[in-house]
Every structure is written in structure tokens, then in C-alpha cells.
Design an enzyme around this catalytic site. Structure first.
Site, mmCIF file in Angstrom:
data_model
loop_
_atom_site.group_PDB
_atom_site.id
_atom_site.type_symbol
_atom_site.label_atom_id
_atom_site.label_comp_id
_atom_site.label_asym_id
_atom_site.label_seq_id
_atom_site.Cartn_x
_atom_site.Cartn_y
_atom_site.Cartn_z
ATOM 1 N N TYR A 94 -3.301 -12.252 -6.970
ATOM 2 C CA TYR A 94 -4.368 -13.254 -6.929
ATOM 3 C C TYR A 94 -5.399 -12.798 -5.907
ATOM 4 C CZ TYR A 94 -6.807 -17.557 -5.626
ATOM 5 O OH TYR A 94 -7.784 -18.489 -5.343
ATOM 6 N N GLU A 102 -13.151 -15.805 -8.332
ATOM 7 C CA GLU A 102 -11.688 -15.826 -8.296
ATOM 8 C C GLU A 102 -11.166 -14.948 -9.415
ATOM 9 O OE1 GLU A 102 -8.937 -19.538 -7.526
ATOM 10 O OE2 GLU A 102 -9.157 -19.270 -9.685
#
Lengths: 293, 381
Positions: free
Chosen positions: B101, B189
Site C-alpha cells: 500500500y 493512493e
């Protein structure tokens, strides 16, 4: 006394020759603000109703001794104008411009923290010390000198609350609009620290709104460092998450930045929070009335 | 402004962030053509601005042309948590060795970009934070110094990612930071940040928010705006340059200044009403802007009453009153209006309204009085 601006303020306006700049700059002068210069690159040597125009802020400062700058230029030129004023050694820059990109402001903010220049705004109505000086677009005729220090993220809401306080017979030391953008030069804490140190200010009213965590941090600061009474208002209880409510900074992100959380944080630290502008004025008036009695 | 996955990935690619090959499509035929050009297998991905697409059936693997057409036909038009899918993204399938992530957010509170990396990708960052808060490594970047190589190493080593990809992950983060700054992003993101079987590091998804105040220097990004996804009233307001947010209630609201409008919504809610919208007519509102605003508010069929709450600073109350009179001359208004004018030229404004004697327009002196009145009228009309 008052904070930030007073009768010693010598004002230079970046963008004085523009339509809005001329209107508000001259309005500030009519109020009694010592408007000493304007800056418009390429128009040096001209004047706006007797106010000399310079090509650079540096020239304006060295020729007139300007110590405060008001920035009234379009968003794409505003960050540059703030940095120019700081580079010329101006102590206080008040930036009215709305719509400056957040990344530009981040660079300006980070740089100014390393200088002695203080920035108010952007996206703010300016600063008014009633009876002394007005820098910005606050309609001064509603306000008179007195003991209430007013600090707000919003313009018209400040006028609404200030007017209700004035209607109860109380004036203001200084009214400061810190601005509605995600990154502003001065925070609630910065301004409240000045009010705390200002002998004329007896009570502080802060007007917050949804978005960010400034109000929460201010609550902690007040509990530790502020002896004067503080009354707060928070706008945006009905704002849905993820929507920008007019001000670029007024947005509830997920569960963060809600009005309820801010009001709770302030109340937990003993700050009284009015649920309507009218209630804020009532609390302020009764607190001051009790102090006077 | 939020971007769709493929739009965000186009900006990633522009700055050298590696992404799998892919193409957007708006019909099953287009999807099949895209898949033929990319080579099989491919993934058909719904393009909507909301999470949980996979769970909703909006992401499907296809091994041949027939499957692509089937999946695209099923996904296009699908409703995912209230949003209709109008585009799919056809992407070359990747084999997955590790899922990490990565994100960069504009941290208002710290007044600095915040770079985050975790070896636990594929789930929500909130879930990661809950299950193992230490699994997310965070570094603030000085905006005047920028992202340095050591930041990448610091993040990668601390996050505990596979040693053989420390360098490429660091390089990807550096390019992601370039994207964040140069595209004026408020959020980028990458979840998951993928390590493939042959140890390539690629951004398999993108979540991308751009600063609306910076769109003037990004005309290509501004063109990404997808009007079909907008609420019709919000689109109409934007065309007319008004700041408008649609809400669920039945009381139309107009005020001047964002803070005062937010406060007006709150006061109406406290009086027992439900605001239908946020509309900031802005500073110095002229009569034409008021006409536009009335049109936008009344285009919402749910509106049963309207409140004008004006505190005149730069805005002059007489201008607002004239605008309202003009609007009533041009528009067939069927719902009651409550108007509260205070501040600059308020007496003149109230005089204009009294003379015009507009049908169904009630003038109130205070904000609280006006809120109570409009709630009563909305309930009764």
C-alpha cells in the site's frame, strides 16, 4: 491597543491598480488606514488618487517605509506577491485573494515560517482594528472599539456575529479573518495568543467551521495558555461528508473534521460553544456584562 | 476533484509511475477491441468514484473475447453503491506476488505532504491501521526540499517490504511524489502496489484527488470532468459559476459567504427543517447572479420553500432585492420565499421588496426568525 494593525500601520497594496484593489484600498484609506503605496509591475511612477505606485514591493518599502502589505491580485499571481512582500521585509502580509492552489500555499507557508513575516489569509476578509485601521474588505461601519477580540475562518459569518455583539452594546479590539483555505498563514492559535497578550481584549470569540483539526488543537491551546474567556461558534453541523462547502478548506473527510467533534473538543476544554450566532452573542454579552458588574 | 482509476493512472504514467497496460471503454464492443489489442487475459474494471468495486462485482477477469464482452455488458450500467457505471477499464491481467500500500496525502494539520507505505496492501488503509497500526510507515516531506532517495529507503526498510524490491519501490515513491506535486494533487493512493511474479513493481489501482483551485494550470485534468456523473442541479450551478451543493431536504437556501450559508443550514436544521442545498452567492452578488441562483434552487423539484439569508458586506442588500424582483419577473415561482436582509443598504433592499410586493415573499428581520418562518412555510405548503 489592538492586534496586528493600528495607527502605526503603513500599508502597501499589491494590486492597487485593479478594480477591486482600487475600491477596497481607497475604502481602507477613507477609514483612516495610512495607505502609503501600491505595487503594480510596469506602472511605477503612476498614482491612484494620490497614492504612489511602485514596480516592486522593495521600492515601495524603501521609499515609503511600508510595514504591512495587502495582497489583492488574482490567484495565479498571489503566492508570488506574498513572497515578494516577505522578501522586501514587510512584517505583516494580509492576503485577501481566494483560489490560490494549495501546493503554492504550502510552499509559501513553509518559507514564511523561516522568516519574521507573518501572513494572514489567504481567502480571508482581512483585519479591522475599529477606530484605528482597516486592511481588507470587512465593512467597518458595523463595528466600534471595545473589548471583544474576534477571530474567524469566514467573512460574512463574522459580520453576522460581530453585528449581534455590537447590537448588545459591545465593541471590538480587533477582528481577524484567518481565511477558509486548507493552508493559511496564521492559525486560530496564533491569533488567540496575540489577543491573550493584548491588554484591550477582554474576551475572545472564535468562529470555526468544518474541516481540518485547527479547532481541536486550539481547544488544547486555550486550556493551557489562555486566561481570558473564550466563546466559540462552529458552522457546518449539517454538512455532508466529502462535499466542499464553499471554502476550499471546509470539507468533512470521512469522519474527520466534523462540526460536532470540534464543538465537543472545545467544550471538553471549558470553552463555551454557542449553537447559533445569536447564542454566541448572548454568551459573550452576558460574560462581559458580568465582568463589568 | 476526484479522478477515475484510469484517469489517475494516465497521470501516473506521465510521471513515470509504472502501471499495467490498459484502455478505457464505454461499450462491450470497445472493450473487446481494447482486450484484443492488449492480449489475454485481461481484467474488466468498473470506473466509478467509490470503493468496494470488487465486492460489488465490478471487477472481473476475462480469458477471452467472449468473456470480455459478457463482463463489460454486465458491468456497464451496473449500480455500485448508488453510482451508475458508464465506463470500464480493460487492463492486462497481472500475476500477484506481493500486495503493498502506498499513498501521499496533503496533510493540512502538519502542513506538509505525508508519504505512507505498508506491506499490507489490498485492504482499506483504515483496516490496516486497525489491525496493525505499526504496519503503516509515515514520513512527512518538507515541501521546499522534496522527496529524497533516503526517504524511499527509510519507508521501504521500515515497512519491511521484500529486500529485492526496496530500490524499485523507493523509485516508484519518488515518481509518485513528482506526480503529487506537479499535478497539484490533494491525495494519490496506490492500493495495491503490486509486485508481480517476475518482481516488477506496478501501481495496480489509483485513487486521485486534484486541487480544484489549481485546475487552471492543468487543462488536461480539467477536461477529465465527467458531467454525466454529476447531479443535474450541481452541473447547472457550475455552468453559472455558483457554489452549490445538493442536499436531501426540501428548504432551498441562499446566502452570501460560505460560513454564513453553513450557519444558515444549521439554524434551519435546528428549527426542525431540512435544507435542500448549500448555495453561496458570494461576495458582491449582482442582480443577475441572484436570478441564476433562484433558477438553480427551484430546478430541484423537492424544494417547498426558500430562504434568502443575506448579511451585506461587499454584497449590497438593494442589489439582492433587485435581483429577486427580476427573478420573479422571469420565473414562475410557486413556492414561498423568506428573505432576511441585514447589513449594507438593508433598508433600501427591504423598501424595494415592499414596493414590489412579490407574491409569497415574506421579509424577516433576524436570522433565527427567518429560519423558523421558512420551516413553518415548508411544512404548510
Amino acid at each position: 491597543m489592538s492586534i496586528l494593525i493600528d495607527s502605526d500601520t503603513k500599508l502597501v497594496v499589491s494590486g492597487l491598480t485593479g478594480r477591486e484593489g482600487t475600491f477596497h484600498g481607497l475604502n481602507n484609506r477613507r477609514y483612516g488606514t495610512d495607505l502609503v503605496a501600491g505595487v503594480t509591475p510596469g506602472k511605477g511612477g503612476q498614482d491612484v488618487e494620490g497614492v504612489p505606485i511602485f514596480n516592486t514591493v522593495h521600492d515601495a518599502v524603501s521609499e515609503t517605509g511600508a510595514n504591512t502589505s495587502m495582497v489583492f491580485v488574482p490567484p495565479r499571481f498571489a503566492a508570488d506577491a506574498v513572497l515578494e512582500a516577505a522578501d522586501a521585509g514587510v512584517e505583516l502580509v494580509i492576503c485577501i485573494t481566494e483560489g490560490i492552489p494549495a501546493h503554492d500555499m504550502l510552499r509559501v507557508y513553509t518559507h514564511l515560517k523561516r522568516t519574521s513575516t507573518r501572513l494572514i489569509g489567504p481567502n480571508c476578509p482581512g483585519v479591522l482594528s475599529p477606530g484605528k485601521a482597516n486592511v481588507g474588505i470587512i465593512p467597518a461601519h458595523f463595528f466600534s472599539p471595545g473589548g471583544v477580540g474576534l477571530v474567524s475562518r469566514s467573512g460574512t459569518l463574522t459580520y453576522q456575529i460581530g453585528n449581534e455583539i455590537a447590537g448588545r452594546g459591545f465593541g471590538n479590539s480587533t477582528i481577524v479573518g484567518i481565511g477558509g483555505d486548507p493552508v493559511v498563514g496564521s492559525s486560530f492559535i496564533d491569533v488567540i495568543a496575540l489577543f491573550e497578550a493584548d491588554p484591550e481584549t477582554e474576551l475572545i470569540v472564535m468562529c470555526g467551521e468544518i474541516g481540518g483539526d485547527e479547532e481541536e488543537r486550539t481547544a488544547d491551546y486555550i486550556a493551557e495558555h489562555v486566561s481570558k474567556p473564550v466563546v466559540a461558534y462552529i458552522a457546518g453541523f449539517t454538512a455532508p461528508p466529502g462535499k466542499t462547502m464553499g471554502h476550499a478548506g471546509a470539507i468533512v473527510s470521512g469522519s474527520k473534521g466534523t462540526a460536532a467533534a470540534k464543538a465537543e473538543a472545545l467544550e471538553a476544554k471549558g470553552v463555551r460553544v454557542g449553537r447559533t450566532p445569536t447564542e454566541v452573542a448572548e454568551i459573550a454579552a452576558s460574560t462581559l456584562g458580568a465582568a463589568a458588574a | 476533484m476526484d479522478l477515475l482509476e484510469y484517469q489517475g493512472k494516465q497521470l501516473f504514467a506521465k510521471h513515470g509511475v509504472p502501471i499495467p497496460e490498459g484502455r478505457p471503454a464505454t461499450s462491450p464492443g470497445e472493450a473487446a477491441e481494447a482486450a484484443d489489442a492488449l492480449g489475454y487475459p485481461v481484467v474488466v474494471k468498473a470506473q466509478v468514484l467509490i470503493g468496494g468495486r470488487g465486492k460489488a462485482g465490478g471487477i472481473k477477469l476475462a480469458k477471452d473475447r467472449t468473456e470480455v464482452e459478457q463482463h463489460a455488458a454486465a458491468i456497464l450500467g451496473m449500480d455500485i453503491r448508488g453510482l451508475t457505471v458508464r465506463e470500464v477499464y480493460i487492463e492486462k491481467a497481472s500475476d500477484i506476488a506481493e500486495e503493498y500500500y502506498a499513498a501521499i496525502v496533503f496533510d493540512r494539520s502538519a502542513r506538509a505532504p505525508l508519504v505512507m507505505l505498508s506491506r499490507m496492501g489490498g485492504m482499506d488503509v483504515e483496516e490496516i491501521a486497525e489491525s496493525d497500526p505499526k504496519a503503516i510507515v509515515r514520513v512527512h516531506i518538507d515541501p521546499l526540499v522534496g522527496f529524497q532517495d533516503f526517504h524511499g529507503r527509510l519507508l521501504a526498510f521500515e515497512a519491511g517490504i521484500a529486500e529485492d524490491v526496496i530500490r524499485p519501490v523507493g523509485a516508484l515513491l519518488a515518481k509518485l511524489y513528482d506526480t503529487f506535486v506537479e499535478e497539484d494533487a490533494m491525495l494519490v493512493e496506490v492500493n495495491p502496489l503490486l509486485v508481480t511474479g517476475d518482481r516488477q513493481v506496478v501501481a495496480l489501482d489509483s485513487k486521485f484527488t486534484v486541487d480544484g483551485s489549481a485546475l487552471w494550470r492543468h487543462p488536461d485534468t480539467a477536461a477529465f470532468r465527467n458531467p454525466s456523473a454529476d447531479d443535474p442541479q450541481e452541473a447547472m450551478a457550475r455552468e453559472r459559476g455558483l457554489t452549490y451543493v445538493k442536499l436531501d431536504g426540501d428548504i432551498g437556501i441562499l446566502g452570501n459567504g460560505a460560513g454564513l450559508v453553513m450557519s444558515t443550514l444549521d439554524v434551519v436544521a435546528q428549527a426542525g427543517g431540512q435544507p435542500a442545498n448549500f448555495l453561496d452567492a458570494g461576495g458582491g452578488s449582482k442582480a443577475e447572479a441572484i436570478v441564476d441562483a433562484v433558477e438553480v434552487i427551484l430546478s430541484d423539484p423537492k424544494v417547498r420553500a426558500v430562504l434568502f439569508n443575506i448579511f451585506g458586506g461587499i454584497t449590497r442588500c438593494d442589489e439582492v432585492a433587485r435581483g429577486l424582483v427580476t427573478a420573479f419577473g422571469q420565473i414562475d415561482v410557486k413556492v414561498p420565499f423568506v428573505v432576511r436582509l441585514d447589513g449594507t443598504n438593508d433598508e433600501e433592499g427591504r423598501r424595494i421588496l415592499a414596493e414590489a410586493d412579490l407574491p409569497g415573499v415574506h421579509v424577516e428581520k433576524t436570522m433565527l426568525g427567518a429560519a423558523a418562518r421558512v420551516v413553518e412555510l415548508a411544512a404548510g405548503s
